[in-house]
Design a protein around this motif. Structure first.
Motif, PDB file in Angstrom:
ATOM      1  N   PRO A  61       6.966   6.652 -11.834  1.00  0.00           N
ATOM      2  CA  PRO A  61       8.194   7.274 -12.344  1.00  0.00           C
ATOM      3  C   PRO A  61       9.271   6.230 -12.585  1.00  0.00           C
ATOM      4  O   PRO A  61       9.181   5.101 -12.107  1.00  0.00           O
ATOM      5  CB  PRO A  61       8.598   8.218 -11.204  1.00  0.00           C
ATOM      6  CG  PRO A  61       8.074   7.524  -9.978  1.00  0.00           C
ATOM      7  CD  PRO A  61       6.777   6.886 -10.392  1.00  0.00           C
ATOM      8  N   ALA A  62      10.290   6.615 -13.324  1.00  0.00           N
ATOM      9  CA  ALA A  62      11.448   5.733 -13.492  1.00  0.00           C
ATOM     10  C   ALA A  62      12.217   5.675 -12.179  1.00  0.00           C
ATOM     11  O   ALA A  62      12.613   6.705 -11.637  1.00  0.00           O
ATOM     12  CB  ALA A  62      12.353   6.258 -14.601  1.00  0.00           C
ATOM     13  N   GLN A  81      11.324  -2.754 -14.049  1.00  0.00           N
ATOM     14  CA  GLN A  81      10.809  -2.348 -12.740  1.00  0.00           C
ATOM     15  C   GLN A  81       9.356  -2.803 -12.609  1.00  0.00           C
ATOM     16  O   GLN A  81       8.488  -2.096 -12.131  1.00  0.00           O
ATOM     17  CB  GLN A  81      10.974  -0.845 -12.501  1.00  0.00           C
ATOM     18  CG  GLN A  81      10.225   0.110 -13.401  1.00  0.00           C
ATOM     19  CD  GLN A  81      10.392   1.552 -12.930  1.00  0.00           C
ATOM     20  OE1 GLN A  81      11.487   2.081 -12.851  1.00  0.00           O
ATOM     21  NE2 GLN A  81       9.273   2.215 -12.605  1.00  0.00           N
ATOM     22  N   TRP A  82       9.146  -4.075 -13.004  1.00  0.00           N
ATOM     23  CA  TRP A  82       7.824  -4.691 -12.895  1.00  0.00           C
ATOM     24  C   TRP A  82       7.338  -4.725 -11.453  1.00  0.00           C
ATOM     25  O   TRP A  82       6.147  -4.754 -11.179  1.00  0.00           O
ATOM     26  CB  TRP A  82       7.885  -6.124 -13.459  1.00  0.00           C
ATOM     27  CG  TRP A  82       8.905  -6.985 -12.775  1.00  0.00           C
ATOM     28  CD1 TRP A  82      10.203  -7.147 -13.136  1.00  0.00           C
ATOM     29  CD2 TRP A  82       8.710  -7.779 -11.600  1.00  0.00           C
ATOM     30  NE1 TRP A  82      10.846  -7.995 -12.266  1.00  0.00           N
ATOM     31  CE2 TRP A  82       9.960  -8.397 -11.307  1.00  0.00           C
ATOM     32  CE3 TRP A  82       7.621  -8.034 -10.760  1.00  0.00           C
ATOM     33  CZ2 TRP A  82      10.127  -9.251 -10.219  1.00  0.00           C
ATOM     34  CZ3 TRP A  82       7.801  -8.876  -9.677  1.00  0.00           C
ATOM     35  CH2 TRP A  82       9.035  -9.471  -9.421  1.00  0.00           C
ATOM     36  N   TRP A  83       8.277  -4.708 -10.495  1.00  0.00           N
ATOM     37  CA  TRP A  83       7.988  -4.841  -9.066  1.00  0.00           C
ATOM     38  C   TRP A  83       7.569  -3.524  -8.432  1.00  0.00           C
ATOM     39  O   TRP A  83       7.205  -3.499  -7.255  1.00  0.00           O
ATOM     40  CB  TRP A  83       9.245  -5.354  -8.353  1.00  0.00           C
ATOM     41  CG  TRP A  83      10.504  -4.776  -8.930  1.00  0.00           C
ATOM     42  CD1 TRP A  83      11.335  -5.377  -9.827  1.00  0.00           C
ATOM     43  CD2 TRP A  83      11.051  -3.481  -8.701  1.00  0.00           C
ATOM     44  NE1 TRP A  83      12.374  -4.544 -10.168  1.00  0.00           N
ATOM     45  CE2 TRP A  83      12.222  -3.363  -9.490  1.00  0.00           C
ATOM     46  CE3 TRP A  83      10.671  -2.401  -7.906  1.00  0.00           C
ATOM     47  CZ2 TRP A  83      13.006  -2.218  -9.518  1.00  0.00           C
ATOM     48  CZ3 TRP A  83      11.453  -1.254  -7.927  1.00  0.00           C
ATOM     49  CH2 TRP A  83      12.611  -1.173  -8.729  1.00  0.00           C
ATOM     50  N   PHE A  84       7.626  -2.423  -9.186  1.00  0.00           N
ATOM     51  CA  PHE A  84       7.346  -1.115  -8.592  1.00  0.00           C
ATOM     52  C   PHE A  84       5.870  -0.780  -8.740  1.00  0.00           C
ATOM     53  O   PHE A  84       5.334  -0.795  -9.844  1.00  0.00           O
ATOM     54  CB  PHE A  84       8.192  -0.037  -9.259  1.00  0.00           C
ATOM     55  CG  PHE A  84       8.150   1.287  -8.531  1.00  0.00           C
ATOM     56  CD1 PHE A  84       8.869   1.458  -7.355  1.00  0.00           C
ATOM     57  CD2 PHE A  84       7.390   2.337  -8.996  1.00  0.00           C
ATOM     58  CE1 PHE A  84       8.841   2.662  -6.673  1.00  0.00           C
ATOM     59  CE2 PHE A  84       7.349   3.550  -8.329  1.00  0.00           C
ATOM     60  CZ  PHE A  84       8.077   3.711  -7.151  1.00  0.00           C
ATOM     61  N   PRO A  85       5.173  -0.471  -7.644  1.00  0.00           N
ATOM     62  CA  PRO A  85       3.733  -0.205  -7.724  1.00  0.00           C
ATOM     63  C   PRO A  85       3.432   1.042  -8.548  1.00  0.00           C
ATOM     64  O   PRO A  85       4.119   2.061  -8.437  1.00  0.00           O
ATOM     65  CB  PRO A  85       3.318   0.004  -6.261  1.00  0.00           C
ATOM     66  CG  PRO A  85       4.428  -0.571  -5.449  1.00  0.00           C
ATOM     67  CD  PRO A  85       5.671  -0.408  -6.258  1.00  0.00           C
ATOM     68  N   GLY A  86       2.408   0.961  -9.366  1.00  0.00           N
ATOM     69  CA  GLY A  86       1.920   2.126 -10.086  1.00  0.00           C
ATOM     70  C   GLY A  86       0.840   2.830  -9.291  1.00  0.00           C
ATOM     71  O   GLY A  86       0.488   2.427  -8.175  1.00  0.00           O
ATOM     72  N   PHE A 140       4.102  -8.892  -4.939  1.00  0.00           N
ATOM     73  CA  PHE A 140       4.395  -8.982  -6.365  1.00  0.00           C
ATOM     74  C   PHE A 140       5.226 -10.233  -6.657  1.00  0.00           C
ATOM     75  O   PHE A 140       6.136 -10.581  -5.903  1.00  0.00           O
ATOM     76  CB  PHE A 140       5.214  -7.764  -6.819  1.00  0.00           C
ATOM     77  CG  PHE A 140       4.399  -6.521  -7.033  1.00  0.00           C
ATOM     78  CD1 PHE A 140       3.291  -6.235  -6.259  1.00  0.00           C
ATOM     79  CD2 PHE A 140       4.759  -5.622  -8.009  1.00  0.00           C
ATOM     80  CE1 PHE A 140       2.556  -5.079  -6.445  1.00  0.00           C
ATOM     81  CE2 PHE A 140       4.035  -4.453  -8.211  1.00  0.00           C
ATOM     82  CZ  PHE A 140       2.923  -4.187  -7.430  1.00  0.00           C
ATOM     83  N   THR A 141       4.915 -10.913  -7.764  1.00  0.00           N
ATOM     84  CA  THR A 141       5.755 -12.010  -8.250  1.00  0.00           C
ATOM     85  C   THR A 141       5.899 -11.870  -9.763  1.00  0.00           C
ATOM     86  O   THR A 141       5.019 -11.320 -10.436  1.00  0.00           O
ATOM     87  CB  THR A 141       5.142 -13.390  -7.955  1.00  0.00           C
ATOM     88  OG1 THR A 141       3.946 -13.555  -8.730  1.00  0.00           O
ATOM     89  CG2 THR A 141       4.840 -13.552  -6.480  1.00  0.00           C
ATOM     90  N   LYS A 142       6.996 -12.388 -10.306  1.00  0.00           N
ATOM     91  CA  LYS A 142       7.200 -12.314 -11.756  1.00  0.00           C
ATOM     92  C   LYS A 142       6.115 -13.077 -12.510  1.00  0.00           C
ATOM     93  O   LYS A 142       5.701 -12.686 -13.593  1.00  0.00           O
ATOM     94  CB  LYS A 142       8.572 -12.872 -12.123  1.00  0.00           C
ATOM     95  CG  LYS A 142       9.707 -11.892 -11.930  1.00  0.00           C
ATOM     96  CD  LYS A 142      10.987 -12.417 -12.549  1.00  0.00           C
ATOM     97  CE  LYS A 142      12.085 -11.358 -12.492  1.00  0.00           C
ATOM     98  NZ  LYS A 142      13.335 -11.837 -13.116  1.00  0.00           N
ATOM     99  N   GLN A 143       5.655 -14.192 -11.955  1.00  0.00           N
ATOM    100  CA  GLN A 143       4.688 -15.018 -12.651  1.00  0.00           C
ATOM    101  C   GLN A 143       3.395 -14.261 -12.925  1.00  0.00           C
ATOM    102  O   GLN A 143       2.722 -14.493 -13.930  1.00  0.00           O
ATOM    103  CB  GLN A 143       4.388 -16.285 -11.844  1.00  0.00           C
ATOM    104  CG  GLN A 143       3.627 -17.346 -12.619  1.00  0.00           C
ATOM    105  CD  GLN A 143       4.377 -17.789 -13.866  1.00  0.00           C
ATOM    106  OE1 GLN A 143       5.583 -18.011 -13.837  1.00  0.00           O
ATOM    107  NE2 GLN A 143       3.666 -17.892 -14.980  1.00  0.00           N
TER     108      GLN A 143
END
Length: 313
Positions: free
Chosen positions: A170-171, A128-133, A147-150
């Protein structure tokens, strides 16, 4: 990599209460004998048959190879590719533990397979790299739609950053990995960093000094459930035979799914799907989201369409 005290880490169990505690503390759990031998064999046969046919037709997908060349075969959209696959997301143990992480309503985001072959590479990531913290008030933060994977690959990693922030996201997603063949360190069993789901940090794609790494090993029929925030990677296989696994990726009901079931699903699959599976695929309305016309409706009809242009007669 640090040495790990395996006795303190999750062991395969049939105790769902213990599995929940392991998920909370370590970010993963292992379910013993989640699938019986007959079911494993049926899944293996259908998976190998599908994989071979996709290769023969030139439609196979490969990844995790050196210099960008694919080694491991990925089979996407298993929902279309056999009833034996469609039975997995509604497995009662999976439902219980995914619900523990994500709540009462959630979606199947994708159902894929990974056939691991010798010669792959490590690729540390979270799902969930795309989810803002959390962000500071008035800070110049990265907008969610940018957001991008790179941006999350090949970052500098500092060991002192491991404890992370006291505030974390959160998860909102998780995985159930079904072991269709035995998983071992030799054949590239999934690697995880226990407890990393609580760090609020993302891993470097390759080397992460000072972290404890564990291989999720077990006999065919074992299932591994893991929080999408945990640092993990496919292991590197040096075995002569392939390792087969099926991944059910789930997400919170508010989120976009990885696979587009509304476009890609075979009509016959939809017609014969159970109400439970239809809900997981996204045909249940979530507090008004996912609706078409009907106010207060709980589900979407398979043939339901929004009104077009109208004129009073």
């Amino acid at each position: 990599m640090k040495a790990v005290n395996r006795k303190a880490l999750p062991q395969a169990t049939t105790d769902l209460n213990l599995a929940r505690r392991n998920l909370d503390q370590f970010g993963y759990c292992l379910l013993e004998n989640a699938l019986d031998a007959d079911r494993v064999e049926a899944l293996r046969q259908r998976l190998v048959e599908q994989a071979d046919a996709e290769q023969e037709l030139g439609r196979a997908t490969f990844d995790a190879g050196p210099s960008g060349r694919g080694v491991n075969q990925r089979i996407w959209f298993l929902t279309n590719k056999g009833q034996v696959f469609r039975d997995l997301p509604v497995h009662p143990w999976a439902r219980e533990l995914v619900g523990h992480l994500l709540g009462d309503q959630y979606l199947l985001s994708s159902m894929t397979a990974n056939i691991v072959k010798a010669g792959g590479t490590i690729g540390w990531h979270v799902d969930q790299w795309w989810f803002p913290g959390p962000v500071e008030r008035n800070s110049d933060y990265l907008r969610p739609g940018s957001f991008t994977k790179q941006q999350f690959r090949d970052r500098d990693f500092h060991e002192e950053d491991i404890p992370g922030s006291p505030l974390i996201a959160p998860a909102v997603a998780c995985n159930v990995a079904w072991m269709i063949s035995d998983y071992s360190e030799e054949n590239g069993a999934t690697l995880v960093v226990p407890g990393s789901h609580l760090w609020g940090r993302l891993p470097h794609a390759n080397e992460n000094p000072g972290v404890e790494v564990v291989s999720l090993t077990g006999p065919a029929g074992t299932a591994a459930v893991f929080d999408a925030r945990i640092w993990h990677s496919t292991g590197v296989s040096v075995a002569p035979s392939d390792r087969l696994g099926i991944l059910n990726y789930f997400c919170a009901a508010q989120l976009r799914q990885q696979e587009n079931f509304f476009v890609g699903l075979d009509p016959e699959v939809l017609e014969n799907a159970s109400e439970e599976l239809l809900a997981l695929l996204g045909f249940r309305i979530f507090h008004g989201y996912g609706r078409i016309e009907s106010r207060g409706a709980d589900t979407i009809g398979l043939d339901e369409r929004a009104l077009g242009e109208l004129k009073k007669i």
